[in-house]
Design a protein around this motif. Sequence first.
Motif, PDB file in Angstrom:
ATOM      1  N   LEU A 198       6.119  -4.231  11.538  1.00 58.16           N
ATOM      2  CA  LEU A 198       5.221  -4.335  10.393  1.00 58.16           C
ATOM      3  C   LEU A 198       4.249  -3.176  10.534  1.00 58.16           C
ATOM      4  O   LEU A 198       3.578  -3.054  11.561  1.00 58.16           O
ATOM      5  N   LEU A 199       4.202  -2.292   9.547  1.00 62.27           N
ATOM      6  CA  LEU A 199       3.335  -1.135   9.693  1.00 62.27           C
ATOM      7  C   LEU A 199       2.579  -0.836   8.420  1.00 62.27           C
ATOM      8  O   LEU A 199       3.027  -1.170   7.318  1.00 62.27           O
ATOM      9  N   THR A 200       1.417  -0.230   8.609  1.00 59.74           N
ATOM     10  CA  THR A 200       0.635   0.247   7.486  1.00 59.74           C
ATOM     11  C   THR A 200       0.246   1.687   7.765  1.00 59.74           C
ATOM     12  O   THR A 200      -0.038   2.056   8.905  1.00 59.74           O
ATOM     13  N   ASP A 201       0.290   2.511   6.735  1.00 59.20           N
ATOM     14  CA  ASP A 201      -0.082   3.913   6.910  1.00 59.20           C
ATOM     15  C   ASP A 201      -0.324   4.538   5.549  1.00 59.20           C
ATOM     16  O   ASP A 201       0.308   4.164   4.561  1.00 59.20           O
ATOM     17  N   HIS A 202      -1.250   5.486   5.502  1.00 60.02           N
ATOM     18  CA  HIS A 202      -1.473   6.239   4.271  1.00 60.02           C
ATOM     19  C   HIS A 202      -0.472   7.375   4.142  1.00 60.02           C
ATOM     20  O   HIS A 202      -0.297   7.936   3.058  1.00 60.02           O
TER      21      HIS A 202
END
Length: 252
Positions: A198-202
């Motif tokens: 599960l990842l978040t990134d701009h």
Amino acid sequence: MDNQTRLCLEVKGLSKRFGGQQVLREVSFSLQEGEILGIIGPNGAGKTTLFNIISGWVTPSGGEVVFFGEKTTDWTPDRLCRAGMARTFQMPQIFPEMSVLENVMTGAWFGQPSPPAAAQARAQSREFLELVALTASETTPARDLSLMQQRLLELARALATRPKLLLLDEIAAGLSLKAVKCLTNLILRLRTQGLTLLLTDHLLNLIMPVSDRLLALDQGEIIAAGPPQEIIHDPEVESAYLGVRDPAGEEG
């Protein structure tokens, strides 16, 4: 995903309020074992708060988290780690006075039910340092690493806990384009080894090629979910990134 995959993570109606600010609003989604789910959204969308709740650092105001069939909403981060959940942070959380190798060895010892002997932990840790291209720095005090290297060190330490689910919070921030490409290949490689992410990134040139699905958050609520190419061109997602989305006057 094939028919034998299990449900790794269920997020059910998560809400979080800090004082008068509603940071998350009834967020629900699920994650299959072996899947990579990317979470995108503008600054202040609630992405890190969501990560903090899932990983046990913050208690939600409502809703629950289920990890491989067990309700883990009230579990502490150390208990979740030993159950197979690991994460990185936007600002790397390292042990600055310890060497690079010693940092990773703490993960090898901490995350496994039966801690390995020192020689085994050292050997395992060197494998993960090689994965993130930090082998040459293993004797360096962690405080002396660049921000980019500290992010990679934290990733190696998280992997050393042998997680089933890995949460990556802005892992590519500050990395060069060459480093992002290497990180993209590494993430895809980890998935082939059975790891769920599960990842978040701009940085869309990281999150787009690795994610099976994208979930878009804005002002604490899910505004779109689906295949990356569809979500990135969704009009509501585009307007959220441009800062023109108006949720009927609700607090942002």
